[in-house]
Every structure is written in C-alpha cells, then in structure tokens.
Write an enzyme that holds these catalytic residues in place. Structure first.
Site, PDB file in Angstrom:
ATOM      1  N   LYS A 113      48.267  37.943  45.596  1.00 15.50           N
ATOM      2  CA  LYS A 113      48.276  38.392  46.990  1.00 15.50           C
ATOM      3  C   LYS A 113      49.191  37.537  47.862  1.00 15.50           C
ATOM      4  O   LYS A 113      49.656  37.989  48.906  1.00 15.50           O
ATOM      5  CB  LYS A 113      46.864  38.425  47.542  1.00 15.50           C
TER       6      LYS A 113
HETATM    7  C1  LIG Z   1      43.343  41.684  44.571  1.00  9.08           C
HETATM    8  C2  LIG Z   1      43.379  41.336  43.129  1.00  9.08           C
HETATM    9  C3  LIG Z   1      43.467  42.321  42.120  1.00  9.08           C
HETATM   10  C4  LIG Z   1      43.473  43.805  42.431  1.00  9.08           C
HETATM   11  O1  LIG Z   1      44.649  44.208  43.073  1.00  9.08           O
HETATM   12  P1  LIG Z   1      44.706  45.625  43.833  1.00  9.08           P
HETATM   13  O2  LIG Z   1      45.973  45.608  44.587  1.00  9.08           O
HETATM   14  O3  LIG Z   1      43.502  45.649  44.745  1.00  9.08           O
HETATM   15  O4  LIG Z   1      44.646  46.699  42.814  1.00  9.08           O
HETATM   16  C5  LIG Z   1      43.553  41.915  40.802  1.00  9.08           C
HETATM   17  N1  LIG Z   1      43.501  40.613  40.466  1.00  9.08           N
HETATM   18  C6  LIG Z   1      43.412  39.637  41.405  1.00  9.08           C
HETATM   19  C7  LIG Z   1      43.338  38.211  40.964  1.00  9.08           C
HETATM   20  C8  LIG Z   1      43.349  39.953  42.767  1.00  9.08           C
HETATM   21  O5  LIG Z   1      43.245  38.974  43.682  1.00  9.08           O
END
Ligand SMILES: *Cc1c(COP(=O)(O)O)cnc(C)c1O
Length: 471
Positions: A113
C-alpha cells in the site's frame, strides 16, 4: 482525460477533482472515460526507462490537469531509494524457474500500500495547495492501511489525520509502527471496541453532512483513483523486469481483498501490456474466488467474514470490483447501478452468462488459499529457496503454483514483508528472528502517542474539533 462514474450520473471531471473524492456523488466509482492504448513502439521505448521515468510516462496519460514539471516533481519526491530501498522501487526476484516475486513491499510500512499511498500524500499536498483548501482525513484500520496512510501524510501541509484502531487488537509491531509517529498532524485514536466499531464511527462522521463540510472530511480508502493509478506503473515495471522483449506474455498472481491491486493490473492489460492471465488469489474470505469461478457475486456480512492469518485480505465485499464490472458490462451504467444497488441491500448478483468473457477476454481466473495452505507454502518456499515470504504473498504463491500452465511465467505480487507477521511465520517454519529493514530496528522501544476513547462517534468528533480549526 476526463473521468466518469460507473453509475453514469456524475458530471465528467478532471484528475485533481477525482483525486480528493471518495465515492462519486451518484454512489459509483470514478474512472477514466477510456483507457489509453499503448502501441508496440511506445512499449519498446518504455522498457528502458527508470521507475520514475516510467511512472511519469504512464501517469501523464491520466493526469492532464497538472503541469508536466509539477507531476514530475511529485513523482520524483515519491519514488526514490530513500523511501523504497532501491532505485528499482519494485524489483523482480526469482523463486522458481517460471515463478518470481514482484517486490512491492520495500516502502516505509513494509506493505504494497505504500507505493500508492506515498504518491497520494504528495499529490494531495500539491492539489490542496493549488486549490487553497485543507483536508481532514479520517480512517479506520486494523493494520496495513492506517500505517501506510500515516507514513504518507505525516508532516504534509494542510492535512490532519485521525486514524482509529481497535484498542489492543493490533500486533505489537503494528502498534509501534503507527503510535510512534510524533508528527503534529497525525492523531492516533484507540477505540475501546473492534475494527467494525471504528469503521462505524468513520461512517457516522461522514454521514453527518454539516460536520463533514465544516471540517472538510476526506478518506484515503482503497477506492481512491489516485491509488489505482499509482499501482498501474508497477505492472509495467514488473513486466519489463521479468521479460527480455515485448513478444513475451506473462501472468500476474495477486493476493486480493478489495480488488484494488489487481484492478490496476486489469487496466494495464486493457492498455495493451502483454499480460496473459490475471490470477486472483483469495484467502478463506473467498467472495472473489467464487465470482471468477462461477460468475456469481455473493458479498458476505461482517459476521460471515473470517479472521484469518492473512488479515489484510479479510473482506466481505470487494470495494473496487465495480470498476471491472462496468467494463465487463460494456459500460452499461444503468445495469451497474442496478447490480450494486442489489449488493447494497444485501443481495448478490449473477453474471454467469458473462463468465466466458471474464475468463477469455479479460484473462481473469481465481484460486483460494487457507491457513494450512499458507503455512505449507511459507515452509516450502523457505525450504526450497531460503527466502521467507509473508502470509499474504504465500496465498499468492500457493494459487500460482496450483494453476500454472506448462511454460507460463507468473509474477506473484509480494504484498507485505514477513517481519510484519512474526507469529504466522514462526508457526510455519519454527522459532526464528525475522529479518527486518534497518529503519524498523528498535521500533517497539520508541515512545508511543495515542489517545484512547470510548466506542462513541461523539468522542472522536470532539477530538477533531479540538485539533482542527473550523473553516
Ligand atoms: C491490502 C492488502 C492486500 C489486498 O489488496 P487489495 O487491493 O485490497 O486487493 C493484500 N495483501 C496485503 C499485505 C495488503 O496490505
């Protein structure tokens, strides 16, 4: 480039306006009127670019209301070795002959993120300055999103952040990551309740139109278009990192929850990036796995949502999914509005007649992974390669190995580093001290700044009033 809503009842807008929005006023999601199409010559040119150069080329196609030099500055300020550990930003690392990791987790909070959120922080600051506006970001987190948002927005002009987390429910590492920030514009709020209670408070404050306007409330949740845009870049970068020329096709496997990450992959594919398949990996919360295998979308209630050892994928409905369905239904916004109206009222929908298109035209397939799969995959990869992978990435590797065709090259998105999930790693491979990036050493020993409040929206509203001058 103009942006429109999936529900068709919002005036077209420019990037800068869409950037600061959550849902569109008509309840839909904003997206570009059309996705730009990249020809072979351009792809060839892009292959040689650095991450920041590539980001500039791609984002310029979508951001047409910010002067080029300013956009370049925002990008260069965001993507550098100091923040992401290498000039490559998202390096590709081989695990097996035809399976590699696309490393997306080398940013400040050790999860993918950061890549989008760090861009959002700088883009928000820029746009707010241009518009002479201020923003109060409120959010609820059980871990990854909140810390990524705080590290992106700390110290930014004209932005105050109020991040709620359930008191005592996060790991020691996650608490330390967020609560050790001492920036004046970051406010950690521990709510005496669960994650859902935190989310309800955010909703209550957002729905109070007067309060919302008075304090210019905004969010940075996963439906934000700026986040999706920033993520498109690493699909291109990953493709170039895993291939030697543009005649090669590869597939991506993405540990998914809200469909934000893989939505960017879908857009890259629509733009003409030679992606074979987009493989959606879910955990026990398998609403997307079900859709991509049956065409039926059946969101769960929060009581039907499992708490798992890949917690950032514990979702009951996938908030970005509507952007794909809009394209799948040939931009029939009336039909999209009807289907997602049904979702809102607790029903699902059935697009099994379109399943062929989903699989063949759009390249999507899906698989699922459980706690036992996760543990076994972490162990297998460690035994085979001496590399530790986090539980979310393990879900991706598990599904990728399961569906891989002969001669198919798959890039699995590494969405977090194992250091964040000590407990599950130890359960998988036995007691050990996990490697940690330098900047997180001794994190748990730092002083922590957090205000504990009762489970009550008014208590949070009072804190906001105390810290933000009404405008
Ligand atoms: C947010 C997140 C996901 C999922 O990603 P999306 O964009 O919601 O599909 C997967 N793995 C980690 C470690 C995350 O922080």
């Amino acid at each position: 480039m103009q942006y429109i809503s999936t529900r068709g009842k919002t005036q077209p807008m420019q990037f800068s306006d869409v950037l600061l929005m959550g849902l569109a006023p008509d309840g839909g999601l904003m997206l570009p009127e059309t996705y730009p199409s990249i020809d072979e010559a351009t792809l060839e040119k892009w292959r040689k670019l650095s991450y920041t150069e590539l980001a500039f080329e791609i984002m310029s196609l979508f951001v047409t209301d910010i002067p080029s030099d300013d956009l370049k500055n925002i990008i260069n300020k965001t993507y550098n070795k100091a923040a992401f550990g290498s000039e490559d930003i998202t390096p590709v690392t081989r695990l097996y002959d035809r399976l590699a990791l696309l490393e997306l987790s080398n940013g400040p909070t050790l999860a993918f993120k950061d890549i989008a959120m760090q861009f959002l922080g700088n883009a928000f600051e820029y746009v707010l300055k241009q518009k002479n506006e201020r923003l109060t970001i409120i959010g609820a987190t059980s871990g990854d999103t909140g810390s990524a948002a705080e590290y992106a927005l700390r110290g930014k002009d004209n932005i105050e952040v109020f991040m709620m987390s359930p008191e005592g429910k996060m790991s020691a590492f996650q608490r330390a990551q967020m609560y050790s920030l001492d920036d004046a514009n970051i406010h950690n709020i521990a709510v005496e309740g669960m994650f859902d209670d935190c989310q309800d408070i955010v909703k209550a404050l957002q729905e109070d139109a007067e309060f919302k306007a008075k304090y210019s409330l905004g969010t940075v949740n996963s439906i934000n278009w700026g986040r999706i845009l920033a993520q498109i870049v690493y699909y291109f970068k990953g493709y170039f990192g895993a291939t030697t020329d543009n005649s090669q096709k590869i597939s991506f496997c993405v540990p998914s929850g809200n469909f934000g990450n893989i939505c960017a992959g879908h857009i890259a594919r629509e733009m003409g990036l030679p992606i074979d398949r987009l493989i959606v990996a879910t955990n026990e919360n398998d609403v997307l796995n079900e859709f991509f295998n049956t065409g039926k979308y059946t969101p769960r209630t929060s009581s039907e949502t499992y708490v798992t050892s890949s917690p950032s994928m514990d979702i009951s409905k996938a908030s970005n999914f509507e952007r794909f369905v809009f394209l799948l239904l040939d931009k029939d916004s009336a039909q999209v509005a009807k289907l997602f109206g049904d979702v809102k009222s607790g029903k699902g929908f059935d697009l099994s007649d379109n399943l062929n298109l989903v699989n063949e035209k759009f390249g999507f397939i899906a698989g699922k992974s459980t706690h036992q799969d996760r543990l076994a995959t972490i162990k297998k990869v460690y035994d085979d390669t001496h590399r530790l992978i986090d539980p979310h990435t393990a879900d991706g590797v598990k599904v990728a190995l399961e569906v891989q065709k002969a001669d198919e090259m798959i890039l699995v998105a590494e969405t977090a580093l194992p250091a964040k999930f000590q407990e599950t790693i130890v359960e998988a491979v036995g007691e050990m001290t996990l490697p940690r990036p330098e900047h997180t050493q001794g994190l748990e020993d730092k002083p922590q700044y957090v205000t504990v409040v009762p489970n009550d929206a008014q208590a949070v509203a009072a804190l906001i009033e105390q810290h933000v001058a009404a405008r």
